[in-house]
Design an enzyme around this catalytic site. Structure first.
Site, PDB file in Angstrom:
ATOM      1  N   GLU A  96       0.931  -1.172  -0.204  1.00  0.00           N
ATOM      2  CA  GLU A  96       0.059  -0.082   0.122  1.00  0.00           C
ATOM      3  C   GLU A  96       0.869   1.349  -0.067  1.00  0.00           C
ATOM      4  O   GLU A  96       0.714   2.168   0.945  1.00  0.00           O
ATOM      5  CB  GLU A  96      -1.009   0.058   1.231  1.00  0.00           C
ATOM      6  CG  GLU A  96      -1.851  -1.350   1.273  1.00  0.00           C
ATOM      7  CD  GLU A  96      -2.732  -1.203   2.291  1.00  0.00           C
ATOM      8  OE1 GLU A  96      -2.765  -0.661   3.195  1.00  0.00           O
ATOM      9  OE2 GLU A  96      -3.360  -2.205   2.522  1.00  0.00           O
ATOM     10  N   ASN A 142       2.036  -5.342  -2.956  1.00  0.00           N
ATOM     11  CA  ASN A 142       0.410  -5.474  -2.718  1.00  0.00           C
ATOM     12  C   ASN A 142      -0.022  -4.284  -2.480  1.00  0.00           C
ATOM     13  O   ASN A 142       0.394  -3.328  -1.697  1.00  0.00           O
ATOM     14  CB  ASN A 142       0.260  -6.524  -1.371  1.00  0.00           C
ATOM     15  CG  ASN A 142      -0.848  -6.994  -1.279  1.00  0.00           C
ATOM     16  OD1 ASN A 142      -1.290  -7.656  -2.077  1.00  0.00           O
ATOM     17  ND2 ASN A 142      -1.270  -6.849  -0.092  1.00  0.00           N
ATOM     18  N   HIS A 191     -10.485  -6.248  -2.117  1.00  0.00           N
ATOM     19  CA  HIS A 191     -11.429  -5.742  -1.062  1.00  0.00           C
ATOM     20  C   HIS A 191     -12.480  -5.236  -1.853  1.00  0.00           C
ATOM     21  O   HIS A 191     -12.637  -4.050  -1.946  1.00  0.00           O
ATOM     22  CB  HIS A 191     -11.082  -4.941   0.085  1.00  0.00           C
ATOM     23  CG  HIS A 191      -9.878  -5.631   1.056  1.00  0.00           C
ATOM     24  ND1 HIS A 191     -10.149  -6.800   1.734  1.00  0.00           N
ATOM     25  CD2 HIS A 191      -8.692  -5.337   1.063  1.00  0.00           C
ATOM     26  CE1 HIS A 191      -9.179  -7.087   2.395  1.00  0.00           C
ATOM     27  NE2 HIS A 191      -8.015  -6.280   1.858  1.00  0.00           N
ATOM     28  N   GLU A 223      -6.315 -10.519  -1.038  1.00  0.00           N
ATOM     29  CA  GLU A 223      -7.044 -10.337   0.169  1.00  0.00           C
ATOM     30  C   GLU A 223      -8.570 -10.230   0.106  1.00  0.00           C
ATOM     31  O   GLU A 223      -9.252  -9.321   0.529  1.00  0.00           O
ATOM     32  CB  GLU A 223      -6.645  -9.279   1.013  1.00  0.00           C
ATOM     33  CG  GLU A 223      -5.131  -9.098   1.382  1.00  0.00           C
ATOM     34  CD  GLU A 223      -4.708  -7.898   1.859  1.00  0.00           C
ATOM     35  OE1 GLU A 223      -5.500  -7.006   2.515  1.00  0.00           O
ATOM     36  OE2 GLU A 223      -3.294  -7.416   1.875  1.00  0.00           O
ATOM     37  N   ASP A 234     -12.310 -10.056  -0.304  1.00  0.00           N
ATOM     38  CA  ASP A 234     -13.833 -10.346   0.385  1.00  0.00           C
ATOM     39  C   ASP A 234     -14.883  -9.346  -0.282  1.00  0.00           C
ATOM     40  O   ASP A 234     -14.181  -8.478  -1.205  1.00  0.00           O
ATOM     41  CB  ASP A 234     -13.684  -9.896   2.053  1.00  0.00           C
ATOM     42  CG  ASP A 234     -12.884  -8.526   2.181  1.00  0.00           C
ATOM     43  OD1 ASP A 234     -13.048  -7.692   1.570  1.00  0.00           O
ATOM     44  OD2 ASP A 234     -12.382  -8.532   3.238  1.00  0.00           O
TER      45      ASP A 234
END
Length: 470
Positions: A165, A206, A242, A270, A272
């Site tokens: 990030e 990432n 996400h 990651e 969701d």
């Protein structure tokens, strides 16, 4: 998180061949032994991919959590145990207990491990974020941290999220302590340190909000392109994924492909899909379609090596704590029941057709032309509880489309949680029917369901367990 469309760059046949060979090597490294996960991990391995989950060491003592994690996933990412505040809480003092526990657990279950994360602006101990170091000292601190942590796990991890990030949504650099003190060079320096510490681990950048083509993903793309040209050791890009319900970018696959065309692997790291709670049948159906779409996008890109969902169960998801009014983002609900989203992923991986709606599993009507057997096995037992598994086997010569298993507990045991089936219990009498995704069993094939239950006094095994096929 909707992004604009993009066109996929053209490739030469030679480039395609090279990409395929590189992907094959990655798959060989991550899919692990055949004894790894029997659920989504196994389906993904058959497609040359991994399917993983974020794992929290403090939940592994919960039997249902560990059972689902071990059964369904062939890759794990430590949720917090390898971050800077956990591994170097004070300068030069390293702590690996939580990370070591997850690595040991994964090795015992044939799962590969993605390390997460070496350099990140968040979850930094104050001695780093507020240390007042100059550029040379902070560079040395960062290199020492990477050398120790990546060196400790040398040879044990499939990949590392080296830097996490580092960009804002507009494509500018995030003004972290590393950026403001060291400058643009810190990311390349981190990758070089990681390669020196562990020459065999795949090294990833990432980030979130880079699922589609936009200012942020283009900035990351340009950085990776420059790194490849300059010889900076980078092997992959992690697309966190996400997402909000109904907002899978239409150009997700094209974006994955443009990164792959740079000569790096890509992974959804990651995943969701959060929704406004409470969940209902319509939202769950949309979520299932979203999960199926992102899974297919990965499968359609040769160098998309795998998918990791950010957690085993909705029960422990980070989403409700960060996004007020949102939740239910994962494949298993609070009670470890597989949701329609599970069916969406399973179908996309070739495990069956995704259910068009999250309606309850159909009951099974016995068919005299088909037959099955059920074998009951106690897996574990503790003071007042136990875990058991039932294997349903097709004993006939044609496929069955559904099954119903029944038994009576001899000592009044009470099931508290059940997975991979639909439960009905009245007193001692138990009936378990298939879910929509595991009712079809080929001749000589089998499937399993499991449960945890309470007992007192005596924990006897049922004298008879019957199976009816439809």
């Amino acid at each position: 998180m909707i992004q604009s469309a993009s066109r996929t760059p053209a490739k030469t046949l030679a480039g395609l061949a090279a990409t395929a060979l590189a992907a094959a090597a990655v798959v060989a490294a991550v899919t692990g032994p055949a004894s790894a996960a029997s659920g989504l991990g196994q389906l993904a391995a058959a497609q040359g991919r991994y399917f993983g989950t974020a794992l929290a060491n403090n939940h592994l003592g919960e039997s249902a959590y560990a059972t689902v994690a071990d059964r369904e996933f062939n890759s794990v990412t430590p949720e917090n145990e390898m971050k800077w505040d956990a591994t170097e809480p004070s300068r030069g003092s390293f702590s690996y207990g939580g990370g070591d526990a997850i690595v040991s657990h994964a090795q015992g279950h044939g799962q590969s491990v993605r390390g997460h994360t070496l350099v990140w602006h968040s979850q930094l101990p104050s001695w780093v974020s507020n240390g007042g170091f100059n550029s040379a000292t902070l560079t040395s601190v960062m290199q020492n941290h990477i050398s120790n942590v990546a060196g400790h796990y040398k040879g044990k991890l499939y990949a590392w999220d080296v830097v996490n990030e580092a960009f804002n949504d507009d494509g500018t650099r995030r003004q972290s302590v590393f950026q403001t003190t060291i400058g643009d060079s810190y990311i390349a320096t981190a990758f070089q340190a990681a390669r020196a510490a562990d020459p065999t681990a795949k090294l990833y950048y990432n980030d979130y909000n880079i699922e589609g083509v936009n200012s942020k993903s283009t900035a990351v793309y340009n950085m990776v392109k420059a790194f490849k040209q300059q010889g900076v050791p980078i092997d992959g890009v992690g697309i966190q994924t996400h997402l909000i319900l109904g907002q899978v970018p239409s150009d997700l696959q094209a974006n994955l492909q443009r990164f792959a065309d740079l000569g790096v692997d890509v992974a959804l790291t990651e995943v969701d899909v959060r929704m406004q709670t409470p969940a209902d049948s319509s939202k769950l159906a949309t979520q299932s379609a979203n999960y199926a779409a992102l899974t297919k996008a990965c499968l359609n890109v040769t160098r998309c090596v795998g998918i990791t969902v950010w957690g085993v169960t909705d029960k422990y998801s980070w989403v409700p704590d960060v996004f007020s009014g949102y939740g239910a983002p994962l494949l298993f609900d609070d009670s470890y029941n597989a949701k329609p989203a599970y069916t969406g992923v399973s179908g996309a991986l070739g495990g069956g057709t995704p259910s068009p709606s999250p309606s309850a599993s159909p009951t099974s009507t016995p068919n005299p032309g088909r037959s099955c057997s059920a074998t009951y096995r106690k897996v574990n037992e503790w003071n007042t509880g136990f875990q058991a598994e039932v294997t349903v086997a097709n004993t006939g010569s044609s496929s069955i489309g559904g099954w119903t298993v029944t038994w009576a507990f001899p000592n009044g045991q009470k099931i508290t949680q059940l997975w991979n089936g639909t439960l009905s219990q009245s007193g001692a009498n138990v009936t378990v029917r298939n879910e929509s995704y595991n009712g079809t069993v080929a001749p000589s094939g089998s499937t399993t369901f499991g449960f945890t239950a309470d007992w007192s006094g005596t924990n006897g095994t049922p004298s008879s367990v019957t199976c009816a096929a439809s």
